[in-house]
Write an enzyme that holds these catalytic residues in place. Structure first.
Site, PDB file in Angstrom:
ATOM      1  N   SER A  90       0.813  -1.223   0.000  1.00  0.00           N
ATOM      2  CA  SER A  90       0.000   0.000   0.000  1.00  0.00           C
ATOM      3  C   SER A  90       0.843   1.268   0.000  1.00  0.00           C
ATOM      4  O   SER A  90       0.484   2.252  -0.625  1.00  0.00           O
ATOM      5  CB  SER A  90      -0.926   0.013   1.218  1.00  0.00           C
ATOM      6  OG  SER A  90      -1.773  -1.108   1.190  1.00  0.00           O
ATOM      7  N   GLU A 102       4.779  -0.683  14.943  1.00  0.00           N
ATOM      8  CA  GLU A 102       5.323   0.612  14.511  1.00  0.00           C
ATOM      9  C   GLU A 102       6.296   1.214  15.517  1.00  0.00           C
ATOM     10  O   GLU A 102       7.191   1.965  15.147  1.00  0.00           O
ATOM     11  CB  GLU A 102       4.172   1.598  14.260  1.00  0.00           C
ATOM     12  CG  GLU A 102       3.240   1.199  13.111  1.00  0.00           C
ATOM     13  CD  GLU A 102       2.233   0.126  13.500  1.00  0.00           C
ATOM     14  OE1 GLU A 102       2.136  -0.211  14.708  1.00  0.00           O
ATOM     15  OE2 GLU A 102       1.546  -0.394  12.594  1.00  0.00           O
ATOM     16  N   ARG A 123      -3.218   8.218  -0.792  1.00  0.00           N
ATOM     17  CA  ARG A 123      -3.589   6.990  -1.487  1.00  0.00           C
ATOM     18  C   ARG A 123      -4.186   7.279  -2.863  1.00  0.00           C
ATOM     19  O   ARG A 123      -3.979   6.528  -3.814  1.00  0.00           O
ATOM     20  CB  ARG A 123      -4.637   6.251  -0.639  1.00  0.00           C
ATOM     21  CG  ARG A 123      -5.322   5.119  -1.370  1.00  0.00           C
ATOM     22  CD  ARG A 123      -6.288   4.380  -0.473  1.00  0.00           C
ATOM     23  NE  ARG A 123      -6.864   3.259  -1.200  1.00  0.00           N
ATOM     24  CZ  ARG A 123      -8.005   3.315  -1.884  1.00  0.00           C
ATOM     25  NH1 ARG A 123      -8.692   4.431  -1.920  1.00  0.00           N
ATOM     26  NH2 ARG A 123      -8.459   2.263  -2.532  1.00  0.00           N
TER      27      ARG A 123
END
Lengths: 314, 279
Positions: A37, A58, A167
């Protein structure tokens, strides 16, 4: 203006990163299980030894990037903006920003144009979170061409950089001759009547708004504020002084983002009537990106009405 | 530098004297967890680590990260004794303008490898350093000291998973298992036990030792060098406040500075046969 090609800034990031990886062997890339992504998979395929998938973790990813930077590497760390800036905020604060380490946080899926995934995945606060950190540079490219150059520029900046990517495929508004200069606003139109300062995908909307305003005889100045920190206060203050009215436009909360940053500068240097176009202290929701941008007030039309309102207050 | 066991014991005694004195001078700080880690940190700086104090940024050096950054006094004392900066500077701890910040700042003080203080973050940074050493083909080793209260942080386990996944056998973690944290006994506040089993389950070699026995600390560090394919965790059983009788196992001394009279008693207990290092 005819409709140009559309490319997502995340796509441009992935390609630019892979090209940069060819030239600079110090570039390493970390991702938290989102490489398809964020488009770091392009780099990963080309340079598997310099790509580290850190899994859905993360916080450790940020710390690991700090350790790589302390050993002379230039880590690009990618995830969605919500997680890259929010989930690991305090790691970024204490292990990256405070020691001023050379880590590049390149986060995709910023803003509500993420679309159908809904509010949990739509970052509306990441600019605020990153720009409050000392030592941090914050860059929000307006199109694919600016993204390519911003990736290269980020690698050349000594210290932490936040790169905000989207995106959604968005128009490529710059030509091949465009030169991105970190810390400098890019003046897209110059007019005496109002200043529209936009960032990210709202720069295109600002240009559409400018076309409509010009048809009515209103001549706006349009600024692309792609470096939100350090902010180009000179250009902003000069534009405000010339036009006496400012509208900001961002795909981010009006609290803490571009609108706040511009208001801070102008309140001290050149107070003029101002309107902030952005998310009005709200989260997003599921929907098509175009539906969401309309519903939450992030279109050229919204900029045009903000301009009318702010000009009436001059 | 590779001091023998007797020299290490003597060095640790001097480092403990520095710790109690600088915290008293500062009027605040964390003596308990600095003293519990003193023998571990002394062994690292005077037996294990490949360092050159004249070249703090030498790429081939080993790295030590004090993840439990509140134990900064033990790190500062070791760095000063090792020659990274003058011993006299220890008395500036926590003062405005000092290079000796309340928690270590890598930008201010030579020899500090990572700015720490916010718990749970050091092991992740160690992962990055160990990965970089592997990428560059350097045989540098990375050492990270964690507290037993600190491992309540979820990030530690993210990092532990990654060190094992990437088979970082150039990485050694050490746990200062002194069993006390600010609010009380670790077992009562939020037990992370069984710790050795947890680290094993995360894919680590685990070596349990007495963290005040220099021969055991040296042996474990030596053994860790030969353990391949996985990172090594040395679980060091320690006593909080070790070396100062009235501080030992007393939770009150986690973050309280001694008064002058208490310092005098502590220094008396930490007096050696030869006081050449006492300063």
């Amino acid at each position: 203006m005819s409709m140009p090609a559309k490319i997502a800034t995340r796509e441009a990031y992935g390609r630019a990163l892979a090209r940069l990886g060819e030239e600079n062997l110090d570039i390493v890339v970390l991702d938290a299980d989102l490489s398809k992504s964020t488009k770091t998979e392009i780099f990963a395929k080309q340079f598997p030894d310099r790509f580290f998938d850190m899994g859905v973790a993360e916080q450790n990813m940020m710390g690991t990037a700090a350790g790589l930077a302390l050993s002379g590497k230039i880590p690009f760390v990618s995830s969605f903006a919500v997680f890259a800036t929010g989930r690991a905020f305090e790691q970024t604060r204490n292990s990256i920003a405070y020691p001023a380490l050379n880590v590049k946080i390149a986060a995709s899926h910023a803003g509500i144009s993420v679309g159908e995934d809904g509010a949990s995945h739509q970052s509306v606060e990441d600019i605020a979170l990153m720009r409050v950190l000392p030592h941090m540079t914050v860059i929000v490219p307006a199109d694919a061409r600016e993204t390519e150059q911003a990736v290269r520029a980020a690698a050349g900046i000594q210290g932490p950089v936040y790169l905000r990517l989207g995106r959604l495929s968005i128009p490529v508004l710059y030509g091949e001759d465009y030169v991105f200069r970190p810390g400098r606003a890019n003046i897209l139109r110059e007019g005496p009547d109002v200043t529209i300062a936009a960032t990210g995908l709202m720069v295109w909307e600002a240009l559409q708004a400018a076309d409509r305003l010009q048809a009515e005889g209103i001549k706006p100045t349009v600024l692309n504020i792609s470096t939100i920190k350090p902010l180009d206060a000179e250009t902003l203050a000069a534009a405000a002084a010339r036009t006496h009215a400012v509208v900001t436009a961002e795909e981010h909360s009006v609290i803490g983002g571009l609108g706040s940053a511009v208001a801070e500068v102008l309140a001290e240097r050149c107070p003029v009537p101002m309107r902030r176009v952005g998310l009005a202290d709200t989260f997003g929701e599921s929907g098509r990106p175009d539906e969401l941008l309309r519903k939450y007030g992030l279109t050229a039309e919204h900029i045009v009405s903000a301009v009318r309102e702010v000009m009436a207050r001059r | 530098m590779s001091e023998d066991l007797a020299a290490l014991a003597e060095r640790a005694r001097v480092i403990r004297r520095h710790i109690v004195r600088m915290i008293t001078r500062a009027g605040s700080g964390h003596p308990g967890g600095s003293l519990s880690a003193a023998d571990i940190v002394t062994t690292l700086y005077f037996h294990e680590l490949r360092l050159d104090p004249r070249r703090p940024d030498w790429p081939e050096r080993d790295r030590f990260i004090l993840s439990k950054g509140h134990a900064a006094p033990v790190l500062y004392a070791a760095l000063a004794e090792r020659g990274f900066f003058p011993v006299e500077e220890l008395d500036t701890l926590r003062q405005l303008g000092s290079r000796l910040q309340g928690h270590p700042d890598l930008r201010k003080l030579p020899g500090v490898e990572m700015s720490t203080g916010s718990l749970g973050q050091g092991l992740a940074v160690g992962n990055g350093m160990a990965l970089a050493a592997r990428l560059d083909g350097r045989d540098s080793r990375v050492y990270v000291l964690l507290g037993d209260g600190e491992v309540e942080e979820g990030m530690v386990w993210e990092a532990a998973m990654a060190s094992s996944h990437y088979r970082l056998d150039n990485l050694v973690a050490m746990l200062d298992h002194n069993r006390l944290q600010i609010d009380g006994p670790v077992a009562e506040v939020m037990s992370p036990e069984p710790l050795a089993e947890k680290w094993r389950a995360f894919g680590w070699h685990v070596l349990p030792i007495d963290g005040h026995d220099f021969s055991q600390i040296v042996a474990a560090l030596t053994r860790a060098r030969s353990l391949k394919g996985r990172p090594t965790m040395i679980v060091c059983e320690t006593v909080k406040g070790k070396g100062v009788s009235f501080m030992e196992n007393q939770v009150e001394w986690h973050g309280t500075a001694p008064k002058e009279e208490e310092l005098a008693r502590a220094l008396e207990e930490l007096e050696g046969k030869s006081d050449v290092y006492a300063g």
